[in-house]
Design a protein around this motif. Sequence first.
Motif, PDB file in Angstrom:
ATOM      1  N   GLY A 158       0.781  -1.224   0.000  1.00 59.51           N
ATOM      2  CA  GLY A 158       0.000   0.000   0.000  1.00 59.51           C
ATOM      3  C   GLY A 158       0.814   1.276   0.000  1.00 59.51           C
ATOM      4  O   GLY A 158       0.297   2.346   0.310  1.00 59.51           O
ATOM      5  N   ARG A 159       2.077   1.185  -0.379  1.00 58.96           N
ATOM      6  CA  ARG A 159       2.948   2.360  -0.407  1.00 58.96           C
ATOM      7  C   ARG A 159       3.333   2.661  -1.858  1.00 58.96           C
ATOM      8  O   ARG A 159       4.138   1.934  -2.437  1.00 58.96           O
ATOM      9  CB  ARG A 159       4.200   2.110   0.429  1.00 58.96           C
ATOM     10  CG  ARG A 159       3.909   2.015   1.904  1.00 58.96           C
ATOM     11  CD  ARG A 159       5.142   1.621   2.697  1.00 58.96           C
ATOM     12  NE  ARG A 159       4.803   1.395   4.071  1.00 58.96           N
ATOM     13  CZ  ARG A 159       4.357   0.234   4.552  1.00 58.96           C
ATOM     14  NH1 ARG A 159       4.205  -0.799   3.760  1.00 58.96           N
ATOM     15  NH2 ARG A 159       4.067   0.119   5.835  1.00 58.96           N
ATOM     16  N   VAL A 160       2.729   3.695  -2.390  1.00 56.38           N
ATOM     17  CA  VAL A 160       3.041   4.082  -3.771  1.00 56.38           C
ATOM     18  C   VAL A 160       3.263   5.584  -3.839  1.00 56.38           C
ATOM     19  O   VAL A 160       2.692   6.347  -3.055  1.00 56.38           O
ATOM     20  CB  VAL A 160       1.916   3.666  -4.759  1.00 56.38           C
ATOM     21  CG1 VAL A 160       1.795   2.160  -4.848  1.00 56.38           C
ATOM     22  CG2 VAL A 160       0.582   4.288  -4.377  1.00 56.38           C
ATOM     23  N   ALA A 161       4.082   5.984  -4.774  1.00 55.75           N
ATOM     24  CA  ALA A 161       4.311   7.409  -5.005  1.00 55.75           C
ATOM     25  C   ALA A 161       3.047   8.031  -5.588  1.00 55.75           C
ATOM     26  O   ALA A 161       2.203   7.346  -6.180  1.00 55.75           O
ATOM     27  CB  ALA A 161       5.487   7.585  -5.967  1.00 55.75           C
ATOM     28  N   ALA A 162       2.944   9.323  -5.443  1.00 56.43           N
ATOM     29  CA  ALA A 162       1.811  10.051  -6.009  1.00 56.43           C
ATOM     30  C   ALA A 162       1.802   9.880  -7.525  1.00 56.43           C
ATOM     31  O   ALA A 162       2.857   9.803  -8.167  1.00 56.43           O
ATOM     32  CB  ALA A 162       1.917  11.530  -5.649  1.00 56.43           C
ATOM     33  N   ALA A 163       0.603   9.818  -8.086  1.00 58.62           N
ATOM     34  CA  ALA A 163       0.457   9.629  -9.537  1.00 58.62           C
ATOM     35  C   ALA A 163       1.232  10.685 -10.311  1.00 58.62           C
ATOM     36  O   ALA A 163       1.844  10.388 -11.345  1.00 58.62           O
ATOM     37  CB  ALA A 163      -1.024   9.648  -9.923  1.00 58.62           C
ATOM     38  N   ARG A 164       1.263  11.910  -9.817  1.00 57.89           N
ATOM     39  CA  ARG A 164       1.994  12.982 -10.485  1.00 57.89           C
ATOM     40  C   ARG A 164       3.490  12.658 -10.561  1.00 57.89           C
ATOM     41  O   ARG A 164       4.136  12.903 -11.581  1.00 57.89           O
ATOM     42  CB  ARG A 164       1.763  14.286  -9.729  1.00 57.89           C
ATOM     43  CG  ARG A 164       2.346  15.479 -10.401  1.00 57.89           C
ATOM     44  CD  ARG A 164       2.012  16.719  -9.600  1.00 57.89           C
ATOM     45  NE  ARG A 164       2.053  17.865 -10.475  1.00 57.89           N
ATOM     46  CZ  ARG A 164       1.741  19.062 -10.097  1.00 57.89           C
ATOM     47  NH1 ARG A 164       1.321  19.292  -8.872  1.00 57.89           N
ATOM     48  NH2 ARG A 164       1.831  20.065 -10.934  1.00 57.89           N
ATOM     49  N   GLN A 165       4.060  12.105  -9.475  1.00 59.25           N
ATOM     50  CA  GLN A 165       5.466  11.721  -9.483  1.00 59.25           C
ATOM     51  C   GLN A 165       5.709  10.613 -10.509  1.00 59.25           C
ATOM     52  O   GLN A 165       6.675  10.660 -11.263  1.00 59.25           O
ATOM     53  CB  GLN A 165       5.895  11.247  -8.089  1.00 59.25           C
ATOM     54  CG  GLN A 165       5.918  12.320  -7.034  1.00 59.25           C
ATOM     55  CD  GLN A 165       7.026  13.331  -7.255  1.00 59.25           C
ATOM     56  OE1 GLN A 165       8.014  13.091  -7.930  1.00 59.25           O
ATOM     57  NE2 GLN A 165       6.856  14.499  -6.664  1.00 59.25           N
ATOM     58  N   VAL A 166       4.832   9.633 -10.504  1.00 60.18           N
ATOM     59  CA  VAL A 166       4.986   8.512 -11.446  1.00 60.18           C
ATOM     60  C   VAL A 166       4.955   9.040 -12.875  1.00 60.18           C
ATOM     61  O   VAL A 166       5.816   8.675 -13.692  1.00 60.18           O
ATOM     62  CB  VAL A 166       3.879   7.458 -11.223  1.00 60.18           C
ATOM     63  CG1 VAL A 166       3.927   6.378 -12.288  1.00 60.18           C
ATOM     64  CG2 VAL A 166       3.991   6.853  -9.823  1.00 60.18           C
ATOM     65  N   ASN A 167       4.006   9.887 -13.197  1.00 63.63           N
ATOM     66  CA  ASN A 167       3.886  10.419 -14.563  1.00 63.63           C
ATOM     67  C   ASN A 167       5.113  11.231 -14.964  1.00 63.63           C
ATOM     68  O   ASN A 167       5.576  11.138 -16.093  1.00 63.63           O
ATOM     69  CB  ASN A 167       2.597  11.239 -14.705  1.00 63.63           C
ATOM     70  CG  ASN A 167       1.373  10.356 -14.667  1.00 63.63           C
ATOM     71  OD1 ASN A 167       1.408   9.195 -15.074  1.00 63.63           O
ATOM     72  ND2 ASN A 167       0.270  10.896 -14.160  1.00 63.63           N
ATOM     73  N   ILE A 168       5.634  12.032 -14.035  1.00 68.34           N
ATOM     74  CA  ILE A 168       6.818  12.843 -14.354  1.00 68.34           C
ATOM     75  C   ILE A 168       8.019  11.941 -14.594  1.00 68.34           C
ATOM     76  O   ILE A 168       8.797  12.169 -15.522  1.00 68.34           O
ATOM     77  CB  ILE A 168       7.099  13.870 -13.239  1.00 68.34           C
ATOM     78  CG1 ILE A 168       6.013  14.955 -13.263  1.00 68.34           C
ATOM     79  CG2 ILE A 168       8.483  14.494 -13.401  1.00 68.34           C
ATOM     80  CD1 ILE A 168       6.064  15.896 -12.075  1.00 68.34           C
ATOM     81  N   VAL A 169       8.185  10.892 -13.791  1.00 64.25           N
ATOM     82  CA  VAL A 169       9.305   9.968 -13.993  1.00 64.25           C
ATOM     83  C   VAL A 169       9.157   9.255 -15.338  1.00 64.25           C
ATOM     84  O   VAL A 169      10.139   9.073 -16.064  1.00 64.25           O
ATOM     85  CB  VAL A 169       9.437   8.976 -12.805  1.00 64.25           C
ATOM     86  CG1 VAL A 169      10.420   7.870 -13.137  1.00 64.25           C
ATOM     87  CG2 VAL A 169       9.853   9.714 -11.554  1.00 64.25           C
ATOM     88  N   ILE A 170       7.953   8.859 -15.677  1.00 66.74           N
ATOM     89  CA  ILE A 170       7.724   8.199 -16.973  1.00 66.74           C
ATOM     90  C   ILE A 170       8.108   9.132 -18.124  1.00 66.74           C
ATOM     91  O   ILE A 170       8.735   8.702 -19.087  1.00 66.74           O
ATOM     92  CB  ILE A 170       6.267   7.726 -17.093  1.00 66.74           C
ATOM     93  CG1 ILE A 170       6.014   6.546 -16.151  1.00 66.74           C
ATOM     94  CG2 ILE A 170       5.933   7.352 -18.533  1.00 66.74           C
ATOM     95  CD1 ILE A 170       4.562   6.164 -15.999  1.00 66.74           C
ATOM     96  N   GLU A 171       7.743  10.405 -17.988  1.00 65.47           N
ATOM     97  CA  GLU A 171       8.102  11.383 -19.035  1.00 65.47           C
ATOM     98  C   GLU A 171       9.599  11.459 -19.184  1.00 65.47           C
ATOM     99  O   GLU A 171      10.150  11.610 -20.222  1.00 65.47           O
ATOM    100  CB  GLU A 171       7.561  12.773 -18.681  1.00 65.47           C
ATOM    101  CG  GLU A 171       6.087  12.903 -18.854  1.00 65.47           C
ATOM    102  CD  GLU A 171       5.576  14.278 -18.404  1.00 65.47           C
ATOM    103  OE1 GLU A 171       6.370  15.232 -18.363  1.00 65.47           O
ATOM    104  OE2 GLU A 171       4.392  14.383 -18.080  1.00 65.47           O
TER     105      GLU A 171
END
Length: 171
Positions: A158-171
């Motif tokens: 249940g420990r995940v980074a914020a969706a915004r962080q994930v999207n920025i890393v993917i970019e």
Amino acid sequence: MTTDTSPAARPHTRIDAVADDYTETLIRLNPSFATTLGIPGHETEYQDFSPAGIAGFAEAARKALADLEGLEPEDDVDAVTLDAMQERLGLQLLIHASGWDYADLNNIASPAQDIRAIFDLMPTETEQDWRHIAGRAANVPAALRGYTESLRQAKDAGRVAAARQVNIVIE
């Protein structure tokens, strides 16, 4: 006639020895740290980003803190070293106990950047330098597999980074 006004060498203390041992452990656990420091011998390696590798860092922190236990500073340098190590290693262990070190993903400094960014610090002047780069590049898939394993373990807990962080890393 010349006069040497440089300060006398500071005696190596027991706290210094613990700090040195911990630094050697960090170099062993994180070969990119050796590259960052310019220490040869680990040019093609990556740290183990898997849950087992993360646990290894926590164990090293525990050992260093245990080795520091009961040591008294011999001078101001020791006092700063002791305080800094206890604070940083203690914080590292708190983060580890929370499980968030397995979920390390953000847009500035996380394994996602570290795996790629280390190439910027590697020398490129000689043929051997390029062999080192090729060797490390060949180890990128294993580093990413370990990192993915840690992220999945964190997600399952249940420990995940914020969706915004994930999207920025993917970019």
